[in-house]
Design an enzyme around this catalytic site. Structure first.
Site, PDB file in Angstrom:
ATOM      1  N   ASP A   1      -1.887 -13.875  30.212  1.00 50.93           N
ATOM      2  CA  ASP A   1      -0.735 -12.992  29.996  1.00 50.93           C
ATOM      3  C   ASP A   1       0.097 -12.837  31.265  1.00 50.93           C
ATOM      4  O   ASP A   1       1.304 -13.085  31.276  1.00 50.93           O
ATOM      5  CB  ASP A   1      -1.199 -11.609  29.512  1.00 50.93           C
ATOM      6  N   SER A   2      -0.559 -12.409  32.341  1.00 48.01           N
ATOM      7  CA  SER A   2       0.188 -12.158  33.578  1.00 48.01           C
ATOM      8  C   SER A   2       0.699 -13.459  34.187  1.00 48.01           C
ATOM      9  O   SER A   2       1.782 -13.491  34.772  1.00 48.01           O
ATOM     10  CB  SER A   2      -0.670 -11.401  34.588  1.00 48.01           C
ATOM     11  N   THR A   3      -0.064 -14.548  34.043  1.00 45.60           N
ATOM     12  CA  THR A   3       0.396 -15.833  34.587  1.00 45.60           C
ATOM     13  C   THR A   3       1.619 -16.328  33.841  1.00 45.60           C
ATOM     14  O   THR A   3       2.581 -16.824  34.453  1.00 45.60           O
ATOM     15  CB  THR A   3      -0.735 -16.879  34.513  1.00 45.60           C
TER      16      THR A   3
ATOM     17  N   LYS B   1      -1.889 -12.374  21.593  1.00 46.83           N
ATOM     18  CA  LYS B   1      -2.556 -13.238  22.565  1.00 46.83           C
ATOM     19  C   LYS B   1      -2.452 -14.719  22.211  1.00 46.83           C
ATOM     20  O   LYS B   1      -2.164 -15.552  23.067  1.00 46.83           O
ATOM     21  CB  LYS B   1      -4.023 -12.836  22.686  1.00 46.83           C
TER      22      LYS B   1
ATOM     23  N   CYS C   1       0.843  -1.202   0.000  1.00 49.75           N
ATOM     24  CA  CYS C   1       0.000   0.000   0.000  1.00 49.75           C
ATOM     25  C   CYS C   1       0.882   1.256   0.000  1.00 49.75           C
ATOM     26  O   CYS C   1       1.500   1.563  -1.013  1.00 49.75           O
ATOM     27  CB  CYS C   1      -0.977  -0.028   1.163  1.00 49.75           C
ATOM     28  N   TYR C   2       0.971   1.982   1.113  1.00 53.05           N
ATOM     29  CA  TYR C   2       1.845   3.155   1.148  1.00 53.05           C
ATOM     30  C   TYR C   2       3.286   2.769   0.813  1.00 53.05           C
ATOM     31  O   TYR C   2       4.000   3.495   0.121  1.00 53.05           O
ATOM     32  CB  TYR C   2       1.782   3.811   2.522  1.00 53.05           C
TER      33      TYR C   2
ATOM     34  N   SER D   1      -2.899 -11.320  37.540  1.00 48.18           N
ATOM     35  CA  SER D   1      -4.354 -11.178  37.626  1.00 48.18           C
ATOM     36  C   SER D   1      -5.046 -12.526  37.515  1.00 48.18           C
ATOM     37  O   SER D   1      -6.246 -12.608  37.780  1.00 48.18           O
ATOM     38  CB  SER D   1      -4.844 -10.271  36.499  1.00 48.18           C
ATOM     39  N   GLY D   2      -4.305 -13.542  37.080  1.00 46.10           N
ATOM     40  CA  GLY D   2      -4.897 -14.855  36.861  1.00 46.10           C
ATOM     41  C   GLY D   2      -5.161 -15.147  35.401  1.00 46.10           C
ATOM     42  O   GLY D   2      -5.471 -16.276  35.027  1.00 46.10           O
ATOM     43  N   GLY D   3      -5.060 -14.114  34.534  1.00 44.25           N
ATOM     44  CA  GLY D   3      -5.213 -14.322  33.100  1.00 44.25           C
ATOM     45  C   GLY D   3      -3.967 -14.944  32.505  1.00 44.25           C
ATOM     46  O   GLY D   3      -2.917 -15.040  33.156  1.00 44.25           O
TER      47      GLY D   3
END
Length: 494
Positions: free
Chosen positions: A211-213, A350, A66-67, A207-209
């Site tokens: 990513d953080s785990t 992810k 494109c560009y 957080s338990g998700g």
């Protein structure tokens, strides 16, 4: 998305802002090929993004998209002009055989998104394909290894786009598909170990998700007891989530410090209705709590987070990326936090983190868990966050997840949850007039969260979800289903 497609084909790629690139930096990186991406500018405008013609003298394969295609055309003596524009599905005609178009037919559908076009090419440049309706130059070749395409091969709508990228990698650049995210684990462990001096400790925010785990498991392997795992309950978690997270983290040997700061977060959010301000408030309180933990031990000088690439891009932390919404662990951290930040997953998507998690031995129940925003239910409550609205969205979201699991569809969608705002609807419950909240159910399909489509759930499943929410959540009288893609919407409402 271009980088994702290259990685999907087993070739490592890095996204580098054009303003940070020089001949010396490229030579230091020693890439096997260069791709010049698209962008919103016009090459003929003053101050438009550009790169020196040294890129054509490196002897490396170059693909402009494109560009990038227009930039290469101008650099090789061509002319770029404003045209009528082509948007969406467009048919192109391939003029002849070339390694870049191996496996393509004479005519193929591609995805265009441009108003400028290459009006003419420079001397010695060969036109490889043209748009069927406009006659615009859709692809060109300058020398043996320099290519430009006006369309977007990285999007799924270009039916043989991945084939074109594969041809560029394997037939033009002659690279081998030897890279996989599963092989990154030890490298990431070593990177964290080398960053943190032996006398220092690091807070690891979990957080338990997934990513953080995953970041926590990497940090624990790298630092051992010097990794201080901290789980903060901000009172914005899903139903029963605090207990589930603590159990899962302990099963992985992470043994987190548990801090219940629910009241503190809710007090800070009182009266806050602006979406961006909510995220910044949550980030500020998180930082305050982390800072308090750090001051309890003078050897704590680092903070490890599970930031991923979509977080970075949407927070406007990369050059050329607009701030769509601040993420609490990217845009919300104050400069006076006093801790140096480590983000081992910063350039992973992810689905790549999920594969990495499984390779690290993290259970599938965590690895395949739906994404959950750091600010929690605060971004699924439109308007002020109140105990009543949190109770509604918590219960409704649990119903959505339960019904998806019963239908065997939980792992088939990217994310599923409920949203509540201030709007209300008149209803009838028990033969009496009721005036209650509207809950919106959001279920999307995606590969990496950068783009998303709404999930076409069976009507009977939607009916069960709506019936359960209105029956089991007394404050709700209306359930709606969100059918807008990302873009123009985002996945989360706030």
């Amino acid at each position: 998305m271009i980088s994702r497609r290259v990685r999907d084909l087993g070739v490592y790629s890095e996204v580098v802002p054009y303003a940070a690139v020089s001949q010396s930096t490229v030579e230091e990186l020693r890439p096997r090929a260069i791709i010049l991406s698209g962008g919103p500018s016009s090459v003929y405008e003053p101050g438009a993004p550009a790169i020196g013609d040294w890129v054509l003298k490196l002897g490396l394969p170059v693909l402009g998209i494109c560009y990038g295609h227009q930039l290469l055309a101008e650099m090789t003596g061509g002319r770029v002009e404003r045209g009528q524009g082509e948007y969406g599905r467009t048919r192109v005609t391939v003029d002849g055989p070339d390694p870049l178009f191996d496996g393509w037919g004479r005519e193929e559908d591609v995805w265009m998104s441009h108003s400028d076009y290459v009006a003419s090419v420079g001397p010695g440049v060969k036109v490889l394909a043209t748009s069927k309706d406009t006659g615009y130059i859709a692809a060109m070749k300058a020398g043996d290894k320099i290519y430009g395409v006006q369309f977007h091969p990285e999007v799924r709508h270009t039916e043989k786009g991945v084939k074109l990228i594969a041809n560029f990698l394997f037939k033009v650049a002659k690279v081998r598909p030897t890279w996989s995210v599963e092989g990154l684990a030890e490298k990431l462990v070593e990177q964290v170990r080398s960053q943190v001096p032996r006398e220092d400790k690091a807070i690891v925010a979990v957080s338990g998700g997934v990513d953080s785990t995953t970041a926590a498991v990497i940090a624990k392997r790298a630092l051992g007891d010097r990794a201080v795992v901290v789980f903060i309950n901000h009172g914005l978690l899903r139903e029963g989530e605090a207990e589930e997270v603590l159990s899962a983290l302990k099963s992985l040997g992470l043994n987190p410090i548990y801090i219940d700061a629910s009241d503190r977060f809710l007090r800070a959010l009182k009266g806050v209705t602006d979406p961006e301000q909510k995220r910044l408030v949550v980030g500020k309180v998180f930082a305050e709590v982390f800072k308090e933990v750090a001051t309890s031990d003078s050897s704590i000088r680092w903070l490890v987070q599970g930031t991923t690439y979509p977080d970075v891009i949407e927070s406007g932390a990369e050059a050329g990326a607009d701030r769509i919404k601040s993420h609490h662990n990217v845009g919300g951290l104050p400069r006076d936090l006093g801790l140096r930040v480590i983000e081992p997953l910063r350039y992973l998507y992810k689905d790549e983190v999920r594969r990495l998690a499984l390779s690290l031995g993290i259970p599938e129940s965590i690895a395949m868990r739906h994404p959950f925003p750091g600010p929690g239910l605060a971004v699924r409550v439109i308007g002020e966050v109140t105990e009543e609205k949190l109770r509604i969205v918590r219960k409704a979201s649990m119903i959505v997840e339960e019904e998806l699991r019963r239908a065997g569809l939980y792992n088939s969608v990217w994310q599923a949850f409920a949203v509540v705002g201030d709007d209300k609807w008149v209803g009838v419950k028990g033969d009496r007039r009721a005036f209650g909240y509207i809950v919106t159910v959001r279920v999307v399909e995606s590969e990496d969260g950068m783009t998303a489509d709404w999930a076409r759930l069976p009507y009977d499943l939607l009916q069960r979800i709506a019936s359960r929410i209105t029956s089991e959540v007394p404050e709700v009288v209306m359930v709606t289903y969100a059918v807008t893609t990302k873009p123009p919407s985002t996945i989360e409402p706030v």
